[in-house]
Enzyme design. Structure first.
Site, PDB file in Angstrom:
ATOM      1  N   THR A  17       0.818  -1.226   0.000  1.00  0.00           N
ATOM      2  CA  THR A  17       0.000   0.000   0.000  1.00  0.00           C
ATOM      3  C   THR A  17       0.840   1.259   0.000  1.00  0.00           C
ATOM      4  OG1 THR A  17      -1.776  -1.117   1.159  1.00  0.00           O
ATOM      5  CG2 THR A  17      -1.760   1.257   1.331  1.00  0.00           C
ATOM      6  N   THR A 170       2.687 -10.265  14.365  1.00  0.00           N
ATOM      7  CA  THR A 170       1.511 -10.685  13.605  1.00  0.00           C
ATOM      8  C   THR A 170       0.723  -9.449  13.194  1.00  0.00           C
ATOM      9  OG1 THR A 170       1.372 -12.694  14.932  1.00  0.00           O
ATOM     10  CG2 THR A 170      -0.637 -12.027  13.836  1.00  0.00           C
TER      11      THR A 170
HETATM   12  N1  ASP Z   1      -2.709  -5.537   0.267  1.00  0.00           N
HETATM   13  C1  ASP Z   1      -1.620  -4.704   0.714  1.00  0.00           C
HETATM   14  C2  ASP Z   1      -0.353  -5.535   0.706  1.00  0.00           C
HETATM   15  O1  ASP Z   1      -0.134  -6.305   1.594  1.00  0.00           O
HETATM   16  C3  ASP Z   1      -1.909  -4.158   2.072  1.00  0.00           C
HETATM   17  C4  ASP Z   1      -0.843  -3.246   2.637  1.00  0.00           C
HETATM   18  O2  ASP Z   1       0.215  -3.011   2.137  1.00  0.00           O
HETATM   19  O3  ASP Z   1      -1.116  -2.739   3.726  1.00  0.00           O
HETATM   20  O4  ASP Z   1       0.427  -5.408  -0.195  1.00  0.00           O
END
Ligand code: ASP
Length: 348
Positions: A17, A170
């Site tokens: 993200t 976690t």
């Molecule tokens: N779906 C994303 C990932 O794990 C979520 C994030 O980065 O927070 O790449």
């Protein structure tokens, strides 16, 4: 030519993200390349550090993370090991704890910090948590003791003010900035006005031996979560998966499971076939103690071994690591009972 007197950090951008942007057609978040990410981070230039970057091409959502990419990360860190004081890995939060756990085993006797971070909101957004996470991670990756050794020579996750041991961590929240928790080991540092390091909690490598990188893993593993009413056919199908070599069994409370004869017989027969079964609790906090209740004793009797207070991410990646080294069942069973890089607590 970079100035050798400046702290130096290698930034490895895998995706997640932190570097995503909204696709104007679909509205979904998609990974973008690092140059775009850097445009939103003019603060990087204000560091008086030598910061170089390497990016995955294409960057990935961490749901697409694979063990082969852990190997790729080990190669990147090993190839650049002597040129940098520390490493920051920008990674999606979804599988960050798996990658951090895997790297903690694959980078044996690490002398330098490897800090994984990311964010819940893309770095281009006004309220992003990514900038603070990234800036503090870079500072921690470069931090040194007076004798020149790294303050945190470990694989860690830094998120929302806390530096946590990677293989103890976690993901616990899909929404809040406070996305990670280390239930069974306290934070290695907390970032407020100052970064407060907890020196006595941080691993000390053997400085007389070099880093030992490992590039192999096995994937003949499964995670089996118990629930009231789980059927014999389900257990049996998992345990008879062709080629299966190790299972993480997620039990109740302090490591308890049903006492039904068919269940215990399935486990006994699997261990007799050489499948390593490690017991961890579905409770994130606390420890497996199979001798505490009769329902746990049956598991001991069936040859199940304790994962103590390990995370599921740590047990599954340690099993993959050991299987990759073609160790025999007895060696794997033995190595699962000793912490090799602070991944669980031995009860006293
Ligand atoms: N779906 C994303 C990932 O794990 C979520 C994030 O980065 O927070 O790449």
């Amino acid at each position: 030519m970079s100035d050798p007197n400046k702290p130096s950090v290698l930034l490895i951008y895998t995706g997640g993200t932190i570097g995503m942007q909204q696709n104007t057609d679909t509205g979904a978040l998609e990974a973008v390349n690092f140059n775009q990410l850097q445009k939103n981070m003019p603060e990087l230039k204000r560091f008086n550090y030598n910061i170089q970057t390497i990016q995955f091409n294409p960057p990935i959502d961490s749901s697409d993370m694979e063990p082969s990419l852990w190997t790729k990360l080990v190669h990147i860190i090993t190839d650049n090991y002597n040129d940098y004081d520390g490493f920051v890995i920008l990674h999606g939060t979804d599988t960050m704890a798996y990658t951090a756990s895997a790297l903690s085993f694959m980078l044996q006797n690490l002398h330098k910090p490897v800090i994984l971070t990311g964010s819940q909101l893309p770095i281009g957004m006004l309220r992003t948590d990514g900038k603070e996470n990234l800036i503090t991670s870079i500072e921690i990756a470069a931090a040194k003791n007076a004798d020149g050794t790294a303050i945190v020579p470990e694989v860690c996750i830094f998120f929302e003010n806390q530096l946590l041991r990677g293989n103890r961590t976690t993901k616990i929240n899909a929404e809040n900035f406070n996305a990670f928790r280390s239930y069974n080991y306290p934070a290695l540092a907390t970032a407020g006005i100052h970064i407060k390091y907890e020196y006595d909690r941080i691993l000390k490598p053997n400085y007389n031996s070099p880093l030992i990188p490992h590039f192999v893993y096995g994937t003949d593993v499964a995670i089996l979560t118990l629930f009231p009413g789980i059927q014999e056919g389900v257990i049996s199908t998992v345990l008879h998966t062709p080629g299966l070599r190790a299972v993480v069994l997620k039990t109740y409370g302090s490591g308890n499971a049903p006492q039904k004869p068919w269940f215990i017989d399935e486990l006994k027969s699997a261990t007799a076939r050489g499948i390593v079964i490690v017991n961890i609790s579905q409770c994130p906090s606390g420890m497996v103690e199979m001798q505490r209740y009769e329902t746990g004793l049956h598991l001991l009797d069936a040859g199940v071994i304790s994962g103590y207070d390990s995370t599921v991410e740590s047990v599954i990646t340690k099993l993959m690591f050991l299987l990759g080294h073609n160790k025999n069942v007895e060696e794997i069973r033995y190595l699962m009972t000793i912490p090799v890089c602070g991944e669980f607590t031995i009860p006293v």
